[in-house]
Design an enzyme around this catalytic site. Structure first.
Site: not given
Lengths: 485, 481
Positions: A214-218
């Site tokens: 999810g967004s943690t990969f950003k």
């Protein structure tokens, strides 16, 4: 008549000779193979004939041995707070084998390790029984407790690292199981119940389960943007239209809610409010190759990560352009273990240097001599110190006044990133709530943590990583900060 | 050989020596002492290993074994003065060691719990076995005393045949145990294994029968491709025995006895006729029979499969024929013993569970005494067989030769079949290790077998009765170089 009698005598002699040869074959040539055959119960009988060495956390044994009064197995393994520590210890079961540290360090724990040869010989001469060595872990019991209690009855996992060394500080997975309950010779029912449980309590989610990040990969995407020079720094405007259409398709990539500042937003702003459009486009602009290269520097696509317990491979696969763009926001076929995402946070916190994660600090002989010490090792340098500082700065913004406010700790600098990963067909299943973060003190960063919660029946709106996962991360970080003072 | 004085002798000189060979009774006594002391040490060893102290029954056991051996020796000294000096000590040693191992397995908590879990009451086997050994020695004594001459047995050739047939067929009418019908069960009294006794009686029948028929079987034959082929009507007996063996195999599912009887018959036929063709015939017939029965009869098939794949029982999914892990456990026991063994009382051969002290006792020895001990035991068996063969060579009458050869070869084949089965050399059969294994019929019958061999060897080595004094002895000139 004597001639045939003599011949029969020779024949009988040959029969005896055949038996002698067979006996030599069995008891000399094949002896070791048969002696150590995995179904030869004598192996297990010997294994449990004396108390097993212990696995130690913060100077306290989290395992024990108990006399059973049984015929075959004199002792059995016990665990203190087994459910909490199961993802670390694994099990040592008389019937169902052993796993994780109990398995990897079995020879040390039963005293058969070659390095314990001297001890063994001395004990034999002085008439003492064989003793097992101890395995001293890097874990922090307060952090582990915070992680395990924080997860409570939710399904999820926590992995916490010391970014400076790679020491694993916490490794929790829920629902968990108590390995004491399957340690004995008559625990078949308990085993069957655990094995059949659809919640998979014996699965070590922190190391062995991969989730869409999810967004943690950003954070990884931002690192790739800076390292590849796509944007000069985190405060310069990006070229990000709103709405933005995925390359080669007519599908618009939407943000969670109406976020007008995402249009041409800086990386700082984009990370603060978690703009899908900005990071999706960054990934698309960089292309699959560069994104994959950056992810691999963090440990993705690496099957060979051992802590020494094997870590399931996190993946960032080769993919087409729209999928690669989606992967940039952690929503395609890229998947990560909680430990992998803690490694991402720890590389940022440690100024771009990723240390190899490990959980066994020392191995100790029964006479307390240390026979093995783990030296921290650098695994890779995914990005420069400058990039690291920029990433720290924007991750700290996320906690200061972004989606990660729940992780704020008094006067300590904390950086983090929330994530809410959709999954299931048409995103029908409850999403995963993510939070990755680190805390910083004057001596660098002592802790980086990743929390994932598989939203089971919580309200969909609440599953945002900031609400569910961030408070757990905060407690873990606080526990580490308190004990490291 | 003899050391004749070089000076001309004035004493009576005849062609037949009346001095005779030394009786060797003192040799036997010395060996017997050794054969009694060795098991006593073993007994003490078991006690020390299991309880850390000398076993309380030590004195009783030592005296008991010593008494049995002593009685045996005295009787042999009186009634079979020239008997082979090795047979009695070797049998005593095996019997003594067997008793110790049985007693050691009686102490096994693992077996006690297993029996309890299966609803049996666990019974110590050693006291019974000691009683059976005493009965065995009693039979031994009776045979040595009352069988004045082994040639008397020749009179009972056809009675032996009938008795042997009855003994062999009887188990069919009694319930089988553990997959083989080899017991005659008398409710309340226990059960006997008639096959063990039939082994001796059938050897008597074969010896008597072949002695009469050997000339016909040997001479009336046609030569074909270098082999003497027997006439069709002379094939009768071998066909009958062959059919009988196969019937034992099919109806009693007893592979061991079947092999034993047929093997014994072929050996005795060969010795009687000196015709190699019989061996060829015998091998062909047994191979054919075994192949057919082995692939048709399910019980035998299971044994063969278990022999080929001893560890298949641990496979998942488990093959349907793999019902017992006994062979695998026996192999583990041998392997875990290694070269020198774990020592008395320190092995875990009771993991074999059922029959660890009977059919599988050799595996228990293999684990606790190691390769060294197991080879020692095999050599003792080998010695008994070869002493029997020596007796056959020395015997002066064809019946004695045939009987001694048959009994010793049968003994040897039995050892091979049992030890080979336990060690995974050949498929496992339901026979017991002579003297070592727990089981009354076996120990009693084998003592009788030793007694007959002792009688034959006594007759063979006994000097001829002194001839009547030669009247012209003084006049005879002895010319010496």
């Amino acid at each position: 008549m004597n001639k045939p009698v003599r011949r029969i005598a020779i024949f009988c002699g040959l029969l005896v000779l055949a038996l002698l040869i067979r006996d030599n074959w069995l008891q000399f040539v094949q002896a070791d193979e048969l002696k150590t055959h995995k179904k030869n119960r004598r192996v297990d009988i010997a294994r449990y004939s004396q108390p097993r060495g212990n696995i130690i956390v913060d100077g306290q044994a989290i395992t024990g041995s108990q006399e059973t009064g049984g015929v075959d197995f004199k002792y059995k393994r016990t665990y203190k707070n087994g459910e909490m520590w199961a993802p670390v210890t694994g099990r040592s079961s008389q019937v169902f084998g052993s796993s994780q540290l109990e398995n990897i360090y079995d020879r040390v724990l039963i005293g058969d390790d070659d390095r314990l040869f001297f001890n063994r010989t001395v004990d034999m001469i002085t008439g003492k029984g064989k003793k097992g060595g101890d395995v001293i872990t890097t874990l922090n019991s307060k952090a582990q407790e915070a992680a395990f209690k924080g997860l409570g009855d939710k399904k999820g996992a926590v992995a916490a690292l010391d970014p400076r060394t790679g020491k694993i500080l916490a490794l929790a997975s829920t629902p968990s199981y108590d390995p004491s309950k399957i340690a004995g010779a008559n625990d078949g029912e308990n085993w069957t119940a655990l094995d059949k449980d659809k919640n998979q309590p014996m699965l070590n989610r922190a190391l062995r389960q991969t989730y869409p990040p999810g967004s943690t990969f950003k954070v990884v995407t931002a690192a790739a943007a800076l390292e590849n020079g796509l944007y000069k720094d985190v405060d310069s405007k990006t070229n990000s239209p709103l709405p933005w259409t995925l390359p080669d398709t007519v599908l618009p990539l939407s943000n969670e809610g109406n976020l007008p500042t995402c249009k041409d937003g800086t990386l700082r702003e984009a990370l603060r409010i978690s703009c899908n459009t900005v990071f999706g486009k960054v990934s698309a602009d960089l292309g699959n190759k560069k994104m994959m290269a950056m992810a691999e520097k963090f440990g993705f696509n690496n099957k060979q990560i051992f802590t020494p317990v094997r870590v399931e491979q996190s993946v960032y696969p080769k993919d087409n352009r729209p999928q690669n763009a989606m992967a940039g926001i952690g929503q395609a076929s890229n998947r990560a273990t909680p430990l992998q995402m803690a490694m991402v946070a720890s590389a940022v916190a440690n100024n771009g240097k990723l240390m190899e994660p490990y959980m066994v600090d020392k191995v100790r002989a029964p006479n307390l001599n240390v026979i093995e010490t783990h030296q921290p090792k650098e695994m890779s340098q995914p990005f420069s110190k400058q990039t690291a500082q920029q990433l720290q700065s924007i991750m700290e913004t996320v906690v200061q006044d972004g989606t990660g406010k729940n992780a704020k700790i008094g006067n300590v600098t904390v950086g983090g990133k929330t994530g809410t990963a959709q999954h299931g067909v048409d995103n029908s299943a409850n999403p995963y709530a993510w939070f990755i973060s680190y805390a910083k003190t004057d001596n660098g960063s002592p802790v980086a943590v990743a929390v994932v919660i598989e939203g089971s029946d919580t309200d969909r709106e609440e599953i945002a990583g900031g609400a569910l996962a961030a408070p757990i991360a905060k407690n873990v970080m606080e526990a580490v900060l308190k004990t490291s003072k | 050989m003899s050391t004749m004085p070089s000076t001309p002798s004035t004493t009576t000189t005849t062609t037949i020596s009346t001095v005779g060979p030394p009786s060797r009774r003192n040799t036997e006594l010395a060996l017997l002492a050794f054969a009694v002391i060795l098991p006593c040490f073993a007994y003490a060893n078991v006690g020390l290993a299991l309880d850390g102290k000398m076993p309380s029954g030590m004195l009783g056991y030592g005296l008991g074994l010593g008494l049995l051996a002593g009685v045996g020796h005295l009787v042999v000294r009186k009634f079979a003065k020239y008997a082979d000096p090795l047979l009695l000590p070797l049998a005593t040693l095996l019997n003594g060691l067997g008793l110790v191992m049985i007693w050691r397995l009686d102490q096994s908590e693992r077996l006690a719990r297993l029996a309890k879990a299966q609803g049996f009451t666990f019974q110590a086997s050693a006291p019974n076995q000691l009683l059976f050994s005493a009965m065995g020695i009693a039979l031994f004594v009776a045979v040595v005393i009352f069988l004045k001459d082994h040639r008397i047995l020749q009179r009972y050739t056809y009675i032996s045949m009938v008795v042997a047939l009855v003994l062999l067929v009887a188990p069919v009418f009694f319930p089988g145990k553990f997959g083989a019908k080899i017991w005659i069960t008398v409710p309340g009294l226990g059960s006997i294994q008639p096959g063990e006794f039939a082994k001796i009686i059938i050897a008597i029948f074969f010896a008597g029968y072949l002695m009469v028929k050997r000339d016909a079987l040997a001479l009336a034959s046609r030569r074909f491709m270098g082999l003497y082929l027997p006439r069709g009507r002379d094939l009768g007996p071998i066909l009958v025995v062959w059919a009988l063996s196969l019937m034992i195999l099919v109806f009693e599912t007893d592979l061991g006895s079947s092999l034993l009887f047929f093997g014994m018959f072929v050996v005795m036929l060969y010795v009687a006729t000196e015709r190699t063709s019989w061996i060829v015939f015998g091998l062909l017939m047994s191979a054919g029979g075994a192949a057919v029965v082995g692939s048709v009869e399910p019980h035998v098939k299971v044994r063969v499969m278990a022999w080929l794949h001893p560890f298949a029982v641990y496979d998942t999914p488990r093959p349907s024929w793999a019902t017992t892990e006994q062979i695998a456990q026996a192999l583990f026991a041998f392997g875990s013993g290694g070269v020198f063994g774990t020592g008395w009382g320190q092995g875990a051969s009771d993991l074999i569970q059922f029959a660890a002290n009977s059919d599988f006792i050799f595996a228990s020895f293999g684990e606790e005494l190691g390769l060294a001990g197991a080879m020692g035991l095999l050599l003792i068996y080998g010695l008994i067989v070869e002493r029997g063969m020596r007796t056959a060579l020395a015997a002066r009458d064809p019946f004695g030769k045939l009987l001694a050869t048959g009994l010793s070869a049968g003994f040897g084949i039995q050892v091979f079949v049992v030890a080979g089965g336990v060690m995974g050399l050949i498929p496992l059969t339901g026979m017991t290790m002579p003297f070592l294994a727990q089981g009354g019929s076996s120990v009693i019958a084998n003592w009788a077998l030793i007694a007959i061999l002792i009688k034959i060897s006594d007759t063979a080595r006994r000097p001829a009765p002194a001839p009547a004094p030669s009247t012209d002895a003084e006049m005879t000139q002895v010319v010496r170089p």
